[in-house]
Design a protein around this motif. Structure first.
Motif, PDB file in Angstrom:
ATOM      1  N   ASP A 156      29.814  48.973  89.310  1.00 16.80           N
ATOM      2  CA  ASP A 156      28.604  49.412  90.002  1.00 16.80           C
ATOM      3  C   ASP A 156      27.471  48.403  89.886  1.00 16.80           C
ATOM      4  O   ASP A 156      26.329  48.686  90.257  1.00 16.80           O
ATOM      5  N   ASP A 157      27.814  47.191  89.398  1.00 17.53           N
ATOM      6  CA  ASP A 157      26.791  46.167  89.181  1.00 17.53           C
ATOM      7  C   ASP A 157      27.493  44.812  89.074  1.00 17.53           C
ATOM      8  O   ASP A 157      28.591  44.720  88.530  1.00 17.53           O
ATOM      9  N   LEU A 158      26.838  43.776  89.584  1.00 20.98           N
ATOM     10  CA  LEU A 158      27.425  42.430  89.515  1.00 20.98           C
ATOM     11  C   LEU A 158      27.687  41.992  88.077  1.00 20.98           C
ATOM     12  O   LEU A 158      28.672  41.303  87.795  1.00 20.98           O
ATOM     13  N   GLU A 159      26.822  42.381  87.171  1.00 16.27           N
ATOM     14  CA  GLU A 159      26.948  41.962  85.778  1.00 16.27           C
ATOM     15  C   GLU A 159      28.161  42.593  85.098  1.00 16.27           C
ATOM     16  O   GLU A 159      28.592  42.123  84.047  1.00 16.27           O
ATOM     17  N   LEU A 187      25.465  34.974  92.745  1.00 15.45           N
ATOM     18  CA  LEU A 187      26.413  35.680  91.867  1.00 15.45           C
ATOM     19  C   LEU A 187      26.455  35.041  90.491  1.00 15.45           C
ATOM     20  O   LEU A 187      26.447  35.747  89.459  1.00 15.45           O
ATOM     21  N   MET A 188      26.495  33.703  90.446  1.00 15.75           N
ATOM     22  CA  MET A 188      26.540  33.003  89.158  1.00 15.75           C
ATOM     23  C   MET A 188      25.294  33.273  88.322  1.00 15.75           C
ATOM     24  O   MET A 188      25.349  33.238  87.092  1.00 15.75           O
ATOM     25  N   HIS A 189      24.183  33.559  88.990  1.00 16.40           N
ATOM     26  CA  HIS A 189      22.966  33.881  88.242  1.00 16.40           C
ATOM     27  C   HIS A 189      23.135  35.188  87.464  1.00 16.40           C
ATOM     28  O   HIS A 189      22.674  35.299  86.320  1.00 16.40           O
ATOM     29  N   TYR A 190      23.785  36.150  88.073  1.00 10.85           N
ATOM     30  CA  TYR A 190      23.933  37.454  87.440  1.00 10.85           C
ATOM     31  C   TYR A 190      25.188  37.563  86.564  1.00 10.85           C
ATOM     32  O   TYR A 190      25.249  38.413  85.668  1.00 10.85           O
ATOM     33  N   ASN A 191      26.182  36.703  86.865  1.00 13.47           N
ATOM     34  CA  ASN A 191      27.431  36.781  86.102  1.00 13.47           C
ATOM     35  C   ASN A 191      28.139  35.429  86.185  1.00 13.47           C
ATOM     36  O   ASN A 191      28.824  35.132  87.166  1.00 13.47           O
ATOM     37  N   ASP A 192      27.973  34.629  85.140  1.00  6.59           N
ATOM     38  CA  ASP A 192      28.573  33.286  85.147  1.00  6.59           C
ATOM     39  C   ASP A 192      29.957  33.263  84.502  1.00  6.59           C
ATOM     40  O   ASP A 192      30.506  32.193  84.233  1.00  6.59           O
TER      41      ASP A 192
END
Length: 299
Positions: free
Chosen positions: A112-115, A134-139
């Motif tokens: 329910d969240d990119l992270e 996307l990489m900002h929120y989940n690398d």
């Protein structure tokens, strides 16, 4: 009135012509003849769009049919139009905007969240903006290029070539699809400027063009002006991790802009607000701000 319409041949492109026909026939009786054009973006399928290094990959050949007199108008997703089109042409009208958000689509691993996307998951996108945001929120994810029409992309997801993919929600809805997904909020994941807007392009001062231009959707027109002006002033292309979207509240218009570094380590989201009649001025202000920081962010 008969109109020859130039368009790409994808299901979504043809659906957008159908939507234009349904919309314009509410106001004036129009008979459409469709001319399907194959673009460079359709032909080159083995590279991410940002790596090809050209603007208007899905636009040039479609508009050329109008310039050659082979079609009266061209129907586009506005997000595919470069910031500058041929000076003989104009965006003569826009349809009511569909939802502009991006969506994260999945077949198995619900989040329910990119992270919350699990580490090592393969996410499909060929957009530099989506990749960097996307990489900002989940690398911790693995980003893999993804090309093809919407059906093809979803099929690749369902065949386990990807764990997640990111698509424009507007295209999903226009095709009547309903994959498992979450819609990404505009204020954390600003879309491509013009996303969700169907734009009609024609020769300036053409009599048929003038007739249908009277029926442009007024609110979407303001949003298109703001976002197109933003693109011009930001001086950015498809290889820039940059998003912008406008929202209208009563007599005010807000533009949300997002700019990230290529690796996603830095991201800045800024809102600008003004009166609706100042949409062009607002887009210019937002674009000038992004242009003032883009070199520092992308270096």
């Amino acid at each position: 009135m008969k109109l020859v319409v130039s368009t790409r041949g994808s299901k979504l492109s043809l659906k957008q012509v159908e939507l234009f026909k349904s919309y314009i026939n509410k106001f004036v009786n129009v008979d459409l003849e469709i001319k399907v054009v194959k673009t460079k973006g359709d032909i080159i399928q083995d590279k991410p769009l940002y790596s090809i290094g050209e603007k208007g990959l899905f636009e040039k050949e479609v508009n050329n049919a109008v310039l050659k007199g082979e079609a009266d108008i061209a129907v586009h997703s506005m997000k595919d139009l470069p910031k500058d089109i041929d000076p003989r042409l104009d965006i003569i009208m826009v349809l009511p905007r569909e939802i502009p958000n991006d969506s994260l689509i999945f077949s198995k691993n619900v989040v329910d969240d990119l992270e919350k996307i699990p580490e090592g998951s393969i996410v499909g996108t060929s957009s530099m903006r989506r990749k960097s945001f996307l990489m900002h929120y989940n690398d911790k994810v693995i980003i893999k290029p993804l090309r093809g029409n919407i059906d093809t992309r979803i099929k690749k997801l369902n065949n386990n070539e990807y764990d997640y993919i990111i698509l424009a929600e507007s295209g999903i809805r226009r095709l009547g699809l309903d994959p498992k997904r979450i819609i990404l909020p505009l204020d954390i994941f600003p879309p491509e400027p013009g996303q969700g807007i169907i734009a009609i392009v024609g020769i300036k001062d053409n009599s048929k063009v003038k007739t249908i231009s009277n029926y442009t959707d007024k609110l979407t027109h303001y949003m298109a002006i703001a976002e197109r002006e933003f693109l011009k002033e930001a001086k950015a292309g498809c290889s820039s991790p940059l998003g912008a979207v406008s929202i209208i509240h009563d007599d005010k218009i807000v533009i949300i802009t997002g700019l990230a570094s290529f690796d996603g380590k830095f991201m800045e989201i800024v809102r600008f607000k003004d009166y609706l009649n100042n949409a062009e001025k607002l887009g210019k202000k937002a674009g000038e701000f992004v242009y003032s920081i883009i070199d520092k962010v992308l270096k």
